[in-house]
Every structure is written in structure tokens, then in C-alpha cells.
Motif scaffolding. Structure first.
Motif, mmCIF file in Angstrom:
data_model
loop_
_atom_site.group_PDB
_atom_site.id
_atom_site.type_symbol
_atom_site.label_atom_id
_atom_site.label_comp_id
_atom_site.label_asym_id
_atom_site.label_seq_id
_atom_site.Cartn_x
_atom_site.Cartn_y
_atom_site.Cartn_z
ATOM 1 N N ALA A 167 0.817 -1.216 0.000
ATOM 2 C CA ALA A 167 0.000 0.000 0.000
ATOM 3 C C ALA A 167 0.843 1.254 0.000
ATOM 4 C CB ALA A 167 -0.939 -0.004 1.203
ATOM 5 N N LEU A 168 2.113 1.143 0.424
ATOM 6 C CA LEU A 168 2.976 2.323 0.551
ATOM 7 C C LEU A 168 4.078 2.369 -0.494
ATOM 8 C CD1 LEU A 168 3.387 2.511 4.441
ATOM 9 C CD2 LEU A 168 1.688 3.644 2.994
ATOM 10 N N VAL A 169 3.968 1.567 -1.527
ATOM 11 C CA VAL A 169 4.982 1.603 -2.584
ATOM 12 C C VAL A 169 5.051 3.013 -3.167
ATOM 13 C CG1 VAL A 169 5.548 0.804 -4.902
ATOM 14 C CG2 VAL A 169 4.825 -0.828 -3.170
ATOM 15 N N GLY A 170 6.253 3.560 -3.245
ATOM 16 C CA GLY A 170 6.438 4.901 -3.784
ATOM 17 C C GLY A 170 6.213 6.019 -2.797
ATOM 18 N N ALA A 171 5.910 5.682 -1.526
ATOM 19 C CA ALA A 171 5.649 6.725 -0.536
ATOM 20 C C ALA A 171 6.919 7.470 -0.156
ATOM 21 C CB ALA A 171 5.017 6.115 0.712
ATOM 22 N N SER A 172 6.805 8.779 -0.010
ATOM 23 C CA SER A 172 7.897 9.598 0.507
ATOM 24 C C SER A 172 7.779 9.803 2.012
ATOM 25 C CB SER A 172 7.887 10.978 -0.153
ATOM 26 O OG SER A 172 7.857 10.896 -1.548
ATOM 27 N N LEU A 173 6.543 9.781 2.505
ATOM 28 C CA LEU A 173 6.274 10.081 3.904
ATOM 29 C C LEU A 173 4.934 9.472 4.286
ATOM 30 C CD1 LEU A 173 6.746 11.739 6.568
ATOM 31 C CD2 LEU A 173 5.616 13.664 5.413
ATOM 32 N N VAL A 174 4.860 8.974 5.513
ATOM 33 C CA VAL A 174 3.598 8.515 6.092
ATOM 34 C C VAL A 174 3.284 9.412 7.280
ATOM 35 C CG1 VAL A 174 2.495 6.669 7.415
ATOM 36 C CG2 VAL A 174 3.750 6.133 5.324
ATOM 37 N N THR A 175 2.046 9.881 7.370
ATOM 38 C CA THR A 175 1.626 10.698 8.500
ATOM 39 C C THR A 175 0.372 10.101 9.126
ATOM 40 O OG1 THR A 175 0.170 12.171 7.229
ATOM 41 C CG2 THR A 175 2.504 12.786 7.373
ATOM 42 N N ALA A 176 0.154 10.469 10.369
ATOM 43 C CA ALA A 176 -1.085 10.119 11.070
ATOM 44 C C ALA A 176 -1.200 11.041 12.270
ATOM 45 C CB ALA A 176 -1.085 8.666 11.512
#
Length: 332
Positions: A167-176
Motif C-alpha cells: 500500500a505504501l509503494v512509492g511513498a515519501s512520507l507517512v503521516t497520522a
């Protein structure tokens, strides 16, 4: 609001949140708002690995999320932004812009706070289970970054508990925001593994720390706090242990982890928020320990009266967490 899976739990506070308040809007995606931007791409989808339809869940009223947005923005730890900016500047593919996944986005307050503080083009992918909140978040998203670069957004409807690395392929940043305390240890481990697999940092804000300070003090403060914390841990949820557990989960993947206090500071200017928070906080304590009800009712009445009179101040402790995962693709 984060993806608070309330369907299998009593409607009660999660973190700093009052009881889930179903809206009177019909289920399903709301009609497009007038003037919806062409930068918007709305689509319903399921997280990778999820089967079956996403069930409807009790919703949090956008009014509550709007009420707390100012306090959230004031509380978030700005000290974590410089190390985050440094890491983002060194990520592979940074020249093409950031891809930010906002987990349990609610009405999108995290994006409204963070996107204008980061330079460069940004594409935000908003995740939540509630189609109404997703729509609200999308249409209220910021238009530009700190340097005037374009910010675009899309939505993905799904269960954050089923997050996978794909689900996070290519993500630069995850936030929550206000999410970690409603996760289980297994879900926290999955979140850390997914971020590590994507090689992206994670900025996870406003997790309850299990400490509340009220002035003036009251003999029942400690007992209410303890009951609330027990309520937070029901059904195996992390509650006030979230930051410690999540930090350890990221560290096991080799991430550098930084935590910083991010308390709500509520005074006379935040009376409406304080009153709503008090009702939810005391209500959860009583739900956990019904024997408190009679004393807690009197306590709540006294606290609300002090709030209305401008004589109550509350410090609700939270922690923000920045996990700098090892980048993939050879960047340092």
C-alpha cells in the motif's frame, strides 16, 4: 479523525475524542461540493490484501474534528520538522515531488497543517474508512506548499488495520494524527514494517500519553485518569503505551526514532473544546469503572461549571513520533 474501528467497541472516547457521533447524512459518498478543484481525484478503494466490502462504521462528527483542529495544530511538535525536512530532501525521487500517505485522515487536518510547512510539489493520499470524512478532507485540502508548489490529493477508503507494504509503494512520507493509541501491538508492528519496507519516514502525532493536569486540582483527578487509561487499553489496544510500543517496533527495523511532547494547553479561550473533551474523558472513565458514576457526575458538573466561568485550565499530554526509516534505493 483516525480510522477508529468503533463497530466492535462501545461508542466511547478514543484518545482525546468524545464518543462517536453518527451523522445524519445517508451512507455512501456525499455529492460533490460546488467548486471542487480539478486537482482532486476521488476514488473509493480497498487497502492491498483486503477482501470484501468495507463496512460502514460509526462516524465522528466533522464539527468535533474542526473544534479540536486549532489545539492540534498548536500542540504538534515543530522540533521534529527540521530532521524530517533533511530526510525528505535526501530521499530518492525527491525531485519529482513528495507522495504523502495520511493514515486515518479524518477531515484532513494533518495535511492542512503539514503541507504548507514543506517545500516542493506534494501529492497526498488520504486514507480513512468513512467516505464522508474522506470527501470533507479532500475538498478542504491545501492548494500549495511552503514555496508555492502545487499540492494535489486523492482518497483511498479502507481499514488502516490491514495496511500492507504494497500500500505504501512509492511513498515519501507517512503521516497520522491521534491514531497510534487505537492500534493493537500487531497493527503497530504492521505499520512499522510497511514504512520500513517503503523506506519512508513516518510522522505520527498526538498520541495520548496517559497524563492529564487540571488546575485547580481535584481529589478525583487521579482516579478518573487511571480509569480512562484502563479504558484506552481495553481489547488489547495500545492506549497510553502507544508511543513506546511503536517506537520499539520501528527501532526493530533499524529506524532512528525521535519522540517529542505535544500537549494540548486548554484555557478559557478553548472552553468549547475543553467541555467536549471533559464529557468524553469522564464518560470513558465511568464506562470502565461504573462504580465511579455518582462521584464522577458531580465531578463533571463542577468541572464544566469552572470551564464556563473561565476558571479551568487543562494540560492533556501527548507525544509526537518521528521515525526515520532506512531509505531504499541507496540514499542515506
Amino acid at each position: 479523525m483516525p480510522d477508529d474501528r468503533t463497530s466492535d467497541r462501545p461508542a466511547a472516547p478514543h484518545g482525546d475524542r468524545p464518543a462517536g457521533q453518527p451523522t445524519d447524512r445517508p451512507a455512501g459518498r456525499p455529492a460533490p461540493c460546488p467548486g471542487e478543484r480539478s486537482t482532486l481525484r476521488l476514488r473509493d478503494t480497498r487497502e492491498s490484501g483486503e477482501t470484501g466490502e468495507v463496512a460502514e462504521t460509526p462516524r465522528y462528527a466533522p464539527e468535533w474534528l474542526q473544534l479540536r483542529e486549532g489545539a492540534d495544530a498548536a500542540a504538534r511538535a515543530h522540533d521534529l520538522l527540521d530532521p524530517l525536512r533533511i530526510r525528505l530532501a535526501n530521499l530518492p525521487g525527491r525531485a519529482d515531488g513528495l507522495v504523502v500517505h495520511d493514515l486515518g485522515c479524518g477531515t484532513g487536518s494533518m495535511g492542512r497543517w503539514l503541507a504548507p510547512l514543506l517545500d516542493g510539489p506534494q501529492h497526498w493520499i488520504l486514507h480513512d474508512r468513512d467516505p464522508y470524512l474522506l470527501h470533507f478532507a479532500a475538498v478542504a485540502s491545501p492548494r500549495s506548499a511552503a514555496d508555492g508548489s502545487r499540492v494535489t490529493v486523492e482518497t483511498r477508503r479502507g481499514d488502516i488495520a490491514r495496511l500492507t507494504p504494497d500500500a505504501l509503494v512509492g511513498a515519501s512520507l507517512v503521516t497520522a494524527s491521534a491514531l497510534l493509541d487505537v492500534l493493537t501491538p500487531e497493527e503497530a508492528a504492521a505499520l512499522a514494517a510497511a514504512c520500513a519496507g517503503a523506506g519512508c519516514p513516518a510522522l505520527l502525532t498526538l498520541s495520548v500519553a496517559g497524563r492529564v493536569e487540571l488546575a485547580p486540582s481535584h481529589p478525583l483527578d487521579t482516579e478518573i485518569t487511571e480509569a480512562f487509561n484502563d479504558h484506552q487499553r481495553r481489547s488489547g489496544l495500545l492506549g497510553p503505551d502507544a508511543v513506546t510500543v511503536v517506537a520499539e517496533a520501528f527501532a526493530e527495523h533499524g529506524a532512528t526514532v525521535r519522540a517529542h511532547p505535544s500537549p494540548w494547553r486548554l484555557g478559557p479561550g478553548e472552553a468549547a473544546l475543553t467541555a467536549q473533551w471533559l464529557r468524553g474523558w469522564v464518560g470513558a472513565a465511568v464506562e470502565q469503572r461504573p462504580e465511579l458514576r455518582e462521584r464522577a457526575d458531580r465531578y463533571l458538573a463542577e468541572r464544566l461549571a469552572a470551564c464556563v466561568a473561565g476558571k479551568l485550565r487543562v494540560l492533556v499530554h501527548h507525544s509526537d513520533l518521528l521515525a526515520l526509516c532506512r531509505p531504499t534505493g541507496g540514499a542515506s
